[in-house]
Scaffold this motif. Structure first.
Motif, PDB file in Angstrom:
ATOM      1  N   HIS A 115       3.189  10.754  12.086  1.00  0.00           N
ATOM      2  CA  HIS A 115       3.040   9.431  12.009  1.00  0.00           C
ATOM      3  C   HIS A 115       2.018   8.996  11.047  1.00  0.00           C
ATOM      4  N   HIS A 117       0.851   5.488   7.991  1.00  0.00           N
ATOM      5  CA  HIS A 117       0.827   4.304   7.809  1.00  0.00           C
ATOM      6  C   HIS A 117       1.054   3.812   6.381  1.00  0.00           C
ATOM      7  N   HIS A 189       2.574  -1.750  11.879  1.00  0.00           N
ATOM      8  CA  HIS A 189       1.926  -0.606  12.071  1.00  0.00           C
ATOM      9  C   HIS A 189       2.173   0.418  11.178  1.00  0.00           C
TER      10      HIS A 189
HETATM   11 ZN   LIG Z   1      -0.711   4.425  13.833  1.00  0.00          ZN
END
Ligand SMILES: [Zn+2]
Length: 252
Positions: A115, A117, A189
């Motif tokens: 994950h 950004h 996000h």
């Molecule tokens: Zn995040």
């Protein structure tokens, strides 16, 4: 290399400043250890300079029961206690996003979850109508590494609400495509990628960010876009040559 060593390596590569995927304590990665436990980045740890001590070994059981019990939304303090209590070895406090990592690591063919950004993708995800862009493809390698579509998740608070929204969106995607998504877009996000290997998750992350950069530049011209048609997308997605290439990338 064992899963933890691969995971440390993945965190460092995705945290490299030149990639613009994650800075400071942004992002988190996880890897399945066995059927009972997985490694996940500790809360507040920096990916760029990650080491084995920055990861927690956590049991699936207590985490999945939080994600799967939608009747009950515990207080944030109780969630934090449950996350810390799920550790099966001494280690840092697990990331708030441990909930979604636990659920995604249960999908078929997923051993690593990343994950991040990424800057260009976050720019796209912050524009009106970006859910429509998740369904479109601009070039063939984007299909090979990021899938025929990205799985779209509307903005939710990080933690349990986000894990629930991801589970719903992935389930819906699976019904539509009969396979798991390769890339998940989180509105306002960031990005989630998955793979059987760390290399597969890394390749999907890099290609998703490249595609987002292409989107931003193409949109900035102000000219009409030429998108790949649904037929083009399905052709590349099911083309045996591309499957072989995707398999090779997965292993390198
Ligand atoms: Zn995040």
């Amino acid at each position: 290399m064992d899963a933890l060593a691969e995971l440390v390596d993945l965190a460092r590569r995705l945290g490299e400043p030149s990639g613009a995927m994650a800075i400071l304590a942004e992002g988190n990665v996880s890897a399945r250890r066995d059927d009972r436990s997985f490694w996940v980045k500790g809360s507040g740890k920096v990916m760029e300079r990650a080491s084995a001590e920055d990861f927690s070994l956590v049991a699936y059981g207590p985490i999945l029961s939080l994600v799967e019990n939608r009747e009950h939304r515990p207080e944030d303090t109780a969630i934090r206690e449950a996350l810390n209590g799920a550790r099966v070895a001494p280690g840092p406090s697990p990331s708030t996003e441990t909930l979604m990592h636990a659920w995604l690591l249960g999908l078929e063919g997923v051993r690593f979850v990343a994950h991040t950004h990424p800057v260009s993708l976050l720019a796209l995800l912050s524009t009106e109508g970006s859910e429509a862009l998740a369904k479109q493809r601009l070039f063939p390698d984007e299909i090979v590494l990021c899938g025929p579509e990205s799985c779209w998740v509307p903005y939710r608070k990080p933690g349990l609400e986000l894990a629930w929204a991801i589970a719903d969106a992935v389930t819906h995607y699976h019904q539509r495509w009969r396979e798991r998504p390769k890339t998940i877009w989180l509105q306002n996000h960031g990005l989630i990628t998955m793979g059987e290997t760390a290399a597969e998750a890394e390749a999907a992350t890099r290609m998703a960010e490249k595609a987002a950069t292409v989107w931003c530049r193409a949109l900035a011209t102000g000219r009409s876009l030429r998108l790949l048609t649904e037929d083009d997308v399905r052709h590349i997605h099911t083309w045996p040559d591309e499957r072989v290439r995707a398999e090779m990338l997965r292993r390198t």
